[in-house]
Design a protein around this motif. Structure first.
Motif, PDB file in Angstrom:
ATOM      1  N   GLN A 209       0.811  -1.202   0.000  1.00 33.60           N
ATOM      2  CA  GLN A 209       0.000   0.000   0.000  1.00 33.60           C
ATOM      3  C   GLN A 209       0.854   1.265   0.000  1.00 33.60           C
ATOM      4  OE1 GLN A 209      -2.752  -0.149   3.270  1.00 33.60           O
ATOM      5  NE2 GLN A 209      -4.205  -1.425   2.156  1.00 33.60           N
ATOM      6  N   ASP A 210       0.329   2.294  -0.659  1.00 37.26           N
ATOM      7  CA  ASP A 210       0.916   3.632  -0.657  1.00 37.26           C
ATOM      8  C   ASP A 210       0.040   4.481   0.257  1.00 37.26           C
ATOM      9  OD1 ASP A 210       1.128   6.453  -1.352  1.00 37.26           O
ATOM     10  OD2 ASP A 210       2.385   5.821  -3.027  1.00 37.26           O
ATOM     11  N   GLU A 211       0.591   4.954   1.365  1.00 36.83           N
ATOM     12  CA  GLU A 211      -0.206   5.656   2.360  1.00 36.83           C
ATOM     13  C   GLU A 211      -0.859   6.913   1.795  1.00 36.83           C
ATOM     14  OE1 GLU A 211       1.933   6.434   5.920  1.00 36.83           O
ATOM     15  OE2 GLU A 211       2.263   4.311   6.392  1.00 36.83           O
ATOM     16  N   ASP A 212      -0.142   7.662   0.977  1.00 37.76           N
ATOM     17  CA  ASP A 212      -0.711   8.880   0.397  1.00 37.76           C
ATOM     18  C   ASP A 212      -1.866   8.537  -0.546  1.00 37.76           C
ATOM     19  OD1 ASP A 212       1.080  10.441   1.765  1.00 37.76           O
ATOM     20  OD2 ASP A 212       2.504  10.589   0.099  1.00 37.76           O
ATOM     21  N   GLU A 214      -3.755   5.876  -0.430  1.00 41.57           N
ATOM     22  CA  GLU A 214      -4.877   5.376   0.358  1.00 41.57           C
ATOM     23  C   GLU A 214      -5.629   6.522   1.028  1.00 41.57           C
ATOM     24  OE1 GLU A 214      -6.102   2.221   0.592  1.00 41.57           O
ATOM     25  OE2 GLU A 214      -4.694   1.874  -1.060  1.00 41.57           O
TER      26      GLU A 214
END
Length: 236
Positions: A209-212, A214
């Protein structure tokens, strides 16, 4: 630069019925849009949702906490004055619908798109009399003109208030078909949102996952679910 901000001046918020629909008043002063037009909405349920937002304002008015009011303002000030143009813009999604453009590889993604997106195209054929055809890859290929004409007529049949909500249902998913599906009770709105993000979900499963990304997706999901709420209130 001025730091002046509007503050609550009213004691009572009420909803009233009138020939134009339902209005909201603050101490008997009718609420108006930013363009100073009278704010009348089609259903009492929608008016009550707007009234609750005004009632919940304490001290300084924060428009960010008033999504129903913003949607109503957009319907009156923006959509109603250019309804045909907005409808045409949204109908155009049918000719490049997210559900129609399929990956050619890897097989796991190809299979997932088929499993999750084909049933939505099948539903559209049954419920909307509109069969859109799939394409491999991202190169545009036009859909059947009669099918697009049918979908366009359905979009134009929506009221300005419905179009204001429908705009987000379509633009946030990238799919005219998913937008129409969200206007029904046939599917869970969260399920529709998940279907629209199939590619992103698959990539996150494969690569992490890419936090930004998401966080941005969460904001869009909230806007999508709000639009669904508005549409339901307009048909309550």
């Amino acid at each position: 630069m001025s730091d002046w901000k509007a503050k609550r001046f009213w004691k009572e918020v009420c909803v009233s019925e009138n020939p134009e629909g339902f209005g909201i008043a603050l101490d008997a002063r009718p609420v108006r849009t930013p363009a100073k037009r009278a704010l009348h909405v089609p259903t009492r349920a929608f008016a009550e949702a707007i009234a609750r937002e005004w009632e919940e304002q304490k001290g300084v008015i924060d428009p960010r906490t008033m999504p129903f009011t913003r949607t109503a303002n957009a319907a009156v000030d923006k959509v109603a004055v250019q309804k045909a143009e907005v409808a045409d813009m949204l109908a155009a999604y049918g000719d490049a619908d997210l559900l129609c453009y399929r990956a050619e590889h890897p097989e796991s993604l190809v299979a997932r798109q088929k499993a999750e997106w084909d049933p939505m195209l099948d539903w559209a054929e049954m419920a909307l009399s509109a069969r859109l055809e799939t394409r491999a890859g991202v190169m545009h290929a036009p859909q059947n003109a009669l099918v697009l004409k049918n979908l366009r007529a359905r979009v134009h049949a929506l009221s300005p208030f419905e179009l204001a909500a429908f705009h987000d249902l379509v633009s946030l998913t990238g799919s005219l078909i998913l937008g129409f599906a969200a206007t029904t009770d046939r599917f869970s709105p969260k399920a529709i949102w998940k279907i629209s993000r199939l590619d992103e979900i698959w990539q996150a499963e494969e690569w992490g996952q890419d936090e930004d990304a998401e966080a941005a997706a969460a904001i869009k999901e909230a806007a999508f679910l709000h639009a669904k709420q508005v549409f339901d209130l307009l048909r309550s």
